[in-house]
Design a protein around this motif. Structure first.
Motif, PDB file in Angstrom:
ATOM      1  N   ASP A 144       0.831  -1.200   0.000  1.00  0.00           N
ATOM      2  CA  ASP A 144       0.000   0.000   0.000  1.00  0.00           C
ATOM      3  C   ASP A 144       0.872   1.260   0.000  1.00  0.00           C
ATOM      4  O   ASP A 144       0.602   2.216  -0.735  1.00  0.00           O
ATOM      5  N   ASP A 145       1.940   1.266   0.816  1.00  0.00           N
ATOM      6  CA  ASP A 145       2.841   2.422   0.861  1.00  0.00           C
ATOM      7  C   ASP A 145       3.503   2.647  -0.497  1.00  0.00           C
ATOM      8  O   ASP A 145       3.610   3.783  -0.972  1.00  0.00           O
ATOM      9  N   MET A 146       3.965   1.554  -1.123  1.00  0.00           N
ATOM     10  CA  MET A 146       4.601   1.672  -2.436  1.00  0.00           C
ATOM     11  C   MET A 146       3.621   2.203  -3.470  1.00  0.00           C
ATOM     12  O   MET A 146       3.968   3.036  -4.315  1.00  0.00           O
ATOM     13  N   GLN A 147       2.387   1.732  -3.393  1.00  0.00           N
ATOM     14  CA  GLN A 147       1.388   2.163  -4.360  1.00  0.00           C
ATOM     15  C   GLN A 147       0.987   3.618  -4.147  1.00  0.00           C
ATOM     16  O   GLN A 147       0.695   4.326  -5.115  1.00  0.00           O
ATOM     17  N   GLN A 148       0.983   4.059  -2.892  1.00  0.00           N
ATOM     18  CA  GLN A 148       0.703   5.469  -2.637  1.00  0.00           C
ATOM     19  C   GLN A 148       1.795   6.349  -3.243  1.00  0.00           C
ATOM     20  O   GLN A 148       1.517   7.427  -3.784  1.00  0.00           O
ATOM     21  N   ASP A 149       3.049   5.876  -3.154  1.00  0.00           N
ATOM     22  CA  ASP A 149       4.162   6.598  -3.762  1.00  0.00           C
ATOM     23  C   ASP A 149       3.982   6.655  -5.282  1.00  0.00           C
ATOM     24  O   ASP A 149       4.181   7.706  -5.915  1.00  0.00           O
ATOM     25  N   LEU A 150       3.606   5.518  -5.869  1.00  0.00           N
ATOM     26  CA  LEU A 150       3.380   5.466  -7.315  1.00  0.00           C
ATOM     27  C   LEU A 150       2.233   6.389  -7.717  1.00  0.00           C
ATOM     28  O   LEU A 150       2.332   7.116  -8.715  1.00  0.00           O
ATOM     29  N   LYS A 151       1.164   6.368  -6.935  1.00  0.00           N
ATOM     30  CA  LYS A 151       0.017   7.222  -7.251  1.00  0.00           C
ATOM     31  C   LYS A 151       0.409   8.698  -7.208  1.00  0.00           C
ATOM     32  O   LYS A 151      -0.038   9.491  -8.044  1.00  0.00           O
ATOM     33  N   GLY A 152       1.273   9.075  -6.255  1.00  0.00           N
ATOM     34  CA  GLY A 152       1.730  10.454  -6.179  1.00  0.00           C
ATOM     35  C   GLY A 152       2.522  10.854  -7.421  1.00  0.00           C
ATOM     36  O   GLY A 152       2.352  11.961  -7.946  1.00  0.00           O
ATOM     37  N   LYS A 153       3.379   9.944  -7.896  1.00  0.00           N
ATOM     38  CA  LYS A 153       4.159  10.230  -9.101  1.00  0.00           C
ATOM     39  C   LYS A 153       3.256  10.353 -10.318  1.00  0.00           C
ATOM     40  O   LYS A 153       3.474  11.207 -11.190  1.00  0.00           O
ATOM     41  N   ILE A 154       2.243   9.497 -10.407  1.00  0.00           N
ATOM     42  CA  ILE A 154       1.312   9.570 -11.535  1.00  0.00           C
ATOM     43  C   ILE A 154       0.537  10.885 -11.497  1.00  0.00           C
ATOM     44  O   ILE A 154       0.329  11.533 -12.529  1.00  0.00           O
ATOM     45  N   ASN A 155       0.121  11.291 -10.311  1.00  0.00           N
ATOM     46  CA  ASN A 155      -0.621  12.548 -10.189  1.00  0.00           C
ATOM     47  C   ASN A 155       0.242  13.754 -10.549  1.00  0.00           C
ATOM     48  O   ASN A 155      -0.240  14.718 -11.158  1.00  0.00           O
ATOM     49  N   ARG A 156       1.532  13.702 -10.168  1.00  0.00           N
ATOM     50  CA  ARG A 156       2.434  14.799 -10.530  1.00  0.00           C
ATOM     51  C   ARG A 156       2.617  14.873 -12.043  1.00  0.00           C
ATOM     52  O   ARG A 156       2.636  15.967 -12.624  1.00  0.00           O
ATOM     53  N   ARG A 157       2.747  13.706 -12.680  1.00  0.00           N
ATOM     54  CA  ARG A 157       2.869  13.716 -14.134  1.00  0.00           C
ATOM     55  C   ARG A 157       1.582  14.209 -14.787  1.00  0.00           C
ATOM     56  O   ARG A 157       1.622  14.914 -15.808  1.00  0.00           O
ATOM     57  N   ALA A 158       0.444  13.850 -14.187  1.00  0.00           N
ATOM     58  CA  ALA A 158      -0.839  14.295 -14.736  1.00  0.00           C
ATOM     59  C   ALA A 158      -0.956  15.815 -14.675  1.00  0.00           C
ATOM     60  O   ALA A 158      -1.418  16.451 -15.626  1.00  0.00           O
ATOM     61  N   ARG A 159      -0.526  16.410 -13.545  1.00  0.00           N
ATOM     62  CA  ARG A 159      -0.588  17.870 -13.432  1.00  0.00           C
ATOM     63  C   ARG A 159       0.320  18.543 -14.464  1.00  0.00           C
ATOM     64  O   ARG A 159      -0.048  19.546 -15.081  1.00  0.00           O
ATOM     65  N   PHE A 160       1.500  17.966 -14.643  1.00  0.00           N
ATOM     66  CA  PHE A 160       2.422  18.507 -15.644  1.00  0.00           C
ATOM     67  C   PHE A 160       1.829  18.389 -17.045  1.00  0.00           C
ATOM     68  O   PHE A 160       1.933  19.312 -17.862  1.00  0.00           O
ATOM     69  N   THR A 161       1.201  17.242 -17.319  1.00  0.00           N
ATOM     70  CA  THR A 161       0.604  17.027 -18.633  1.00  0.00           C
ATOM     71  C   THR A 161      -0.548  17.994 -18.869  1.00  0.00           C
ATOM     72  O   THR A 161      -0.728  18.511 -19.975  1.00  0.00           O
TER      73      THR A 161
END
Length: 541
Positions: free
Chosen positions: A221-238
């Motif tokens: 769950d912790d690893m996936q939360q980290d992944l979700k944060g990275k995906i959200n950051r890329r989404a904001r940039f996109t």
């Protein structure tokens, strides 16, 4: 299987997100159609009016275009957020259930297959639950709206559009270098998650005997939360990138359109309806192509739902909320036990009975395949006997063995069972909250003091299956991990097979000295180990 019901059940938590996306998508389509109508009106009517009216119409056109761009980016951003949330939710639920599945039956699945389902199939289903439903709704609305608007202008042209070949415009990518780096970071994190999932499935029996399923699930769950944060950051940039690109292209389009309309006022251009028709071409043909492209996605989604549903419907253990740990020195009673595997061609154990007295040290011997490892699996309740009973007891009470009595056992399996990660992480699988003193104590008992001489000590990273360590070192760390468990019954399966004679002798001396009151059952082929035990059982004779 009712796929609609499955999809509805698995949209819990993102339904509001989907509703907002649909509203944003419908708003974008409506603004696009309004833009067509305003353009036609601008050419045919407004252009002949006063300058103040023209300025007002230009402002309205810009407002409509800006609203359309905003709706498009909201639609995209919410899609990324819901996709990340949905895939992690489904994976975590199924991953947790896999720690409760019945093992060693005819439905046993390859760990690679399970990992593939938890990664690829969840990705396909997540895309369907978060994108397919909104996309279909918006696409149908766009097609119907554009077609009706075109038909009101020229029915023949509207029907003719069904036969026209769509024109695709490719917009160059901006900020490619940064986007690539963000994508690589996401892929790296996905790989780490895949490694954890793959290896925990491979070592499921070990982790279950350690009762670390909840802890490892929390780690995922912790690893996936980290992944979700990275995906959200890329989404904001996109979103920002697309917003800039869309704004620049739309501004250029408005400027070109206004210039053309002014030319029309001077009598150079006179086809206002044709202008609207050209704008509606993509709005009619594009959704048709999108719906055609959705067909393969629907097929893939149904197949992936079937594969995930198979994981969710597997028979699970019935574990109560509290473990049934007994106090004091425990004995083990095996009475008339028989067992055969679902895919086997013979009985492994046949009416086997034995009483392992409290505090006894017993060596199990016998040829390969006579049931030594099977007996350990029965004691850990990883499998259930076809007949007979197994129980643990002390001087006051007796409990039949089940999934809830697993906390009374310490299991050290044969061979190298380390996982990629630090030595500390491998030890914490047995006891996540172990203190530094406890870790050092079990390392010393397991003859694994060499860990302190490594450059990073217990924080030294190991590769898959303890890569970077010798077999003997990996085996001693696995022994230390098992000794962290507080259970009163030690199940030790060929724990010294990779050790030299001197290290083996010191290891058993330490274990017998540190745990004199614990009941120990050894699977071994070494006569030296049998000499240390006060009981020897030769299974199969």
């Amino acid at each position: 299987m009712n796929y609609a019901v499955w999809l509805w059940q698995n949209t819990k938590g993102i339904r509001l997100n989907m509703l907002i996306r649909i509203v944003a998508g419908l708003g974008r389509v409506a603004l696009g159609l309004l833009m067509v109508w305003l353009c036609k009106r601008f050419i045919d009517v407004t252009i002949r009016m006063e300058s103040s009216d023209i300025i007002g119409m230009i402002a309205l056109l810009l407002g409509v275009v800006g609203g359309g761009i905003l709706c498009r980016q909201v639609y995209y951003y919410l899609g990324i957020r819901s996709g990340a949330s949905q895939s992690t939710t489904i994976r975590l639920r199924i991953f947790s259930r896999l720690f409760r599945r019945q093992m060693y039956d005819q439905k046993e699945m390859h760990s690679g297959d399970v990992s593939s389902r938890l990664e690829k199939d969840i990705e396909v289903v997540s895309n369907a639950t978060t994108s397919l439903i909104p996309d279909v709704t918006v696409t149908v609305f766009q097609l119907a709206g554009a077609f009706l608007l075109m038909q009101s202008m020229d029915a023949r042209l509207a029907w003719a559009l069904l036969l026209l070949t769509p024109i695709f415009l490719f917009v160059g990518k901006l900020f490619a270098r940064k986007m690539r780096k963000m994508t690589l970071d996401i892929r790296k994190q996905e790989s780490i998650i895949q490694m954890l999932v793959q290896e925990t499935m491979e070592h499921n029996a070990v982790l279950r005997s350690l009762e670390s399923g909840d802890w490892v699930t929390g780690r995922l769950d912790d690893m996936q939360q980290d992944l979700k944060g990275k995906i959200n950051r890329r989404a904001r940039f996109t979103v920002i990138s697309r917003l800039l690109i869309s704004s620049s292209f739309s501004l250029g389009y408005i400027i070109a359109f206004i210039w053309g309309a002014l030319q029309l006022r001077d009598g150079i251009i006179t086809f206002g309806v044709m202008t609207s028709f050209l704008q509606l071409v993509s709005q009619i043909q594009q959704p048709i192509l999108q719906m055609v492209n959705m067909i393969p996605q629907v097929i893939q989604t149904s197949a992936s739902i079937d594969r995930l549903n198979e994981l969710e419907t597997i028979e699970a253990e019935e574990i109560q909320s509290q473990n049934e740990r007994m106090e004091g020195t425990l004995g083990v009673s095996v009475q008339n036990v028989s067992f055969s595997y679902a895919l086997g061609d013979r009985q492994i154990l046949c009416h086997f009975s034995y009483n392992f007295h409290p505090g006894s040290k017993t060596a199990l011997m016998g040829q390969t395949g006579v049931g030594k490892t099977t007996l350990f699996r029965l004691l850990l309740a990883l499998i259930k006997p076809n007949e007979g009973t197994l129980s643990i007891y002390n001087g006051k009470e007796k409990q039949y063995i089940s999934e809830n009595t697993r906390s009374n056992f310490v299991f050290v399996p044969q061979g190298n069972t380390l996982m990629s990660g630090s030595i500390r992480y491998n030890l914490q699988l047995a006891k996540p909250d172990a203190t530094e003193e406890e870790l050092q104590r079990v390392l010393h008992t397991a003859m694994a003091d060499f860990v302190n001489d490594l450059p990073e000590g217990m924080d030294t990273e190991c590769g898959e299956r303890g890569s970077g360590l010798s077999e003997g070192q990996a085996q001693r760390i696995a022994i230390a991990r098992g000794l962290l468990r507080p259970g009163s019954i030690l199940l030790l399966d060929e724990i010294s097979s990779s050790l030299d004679e001197h290290t083996e002798h010191e290891l058993f001396r330490q274990i017998f000295e540190k745990y004199p009151d614990k009941t120990m059952i050894f699977i071994t082929h070494r006569p030296e180990v049998c000499k240390l035990c006060n009981e020897v059982v030769n299974i199969g004779q």
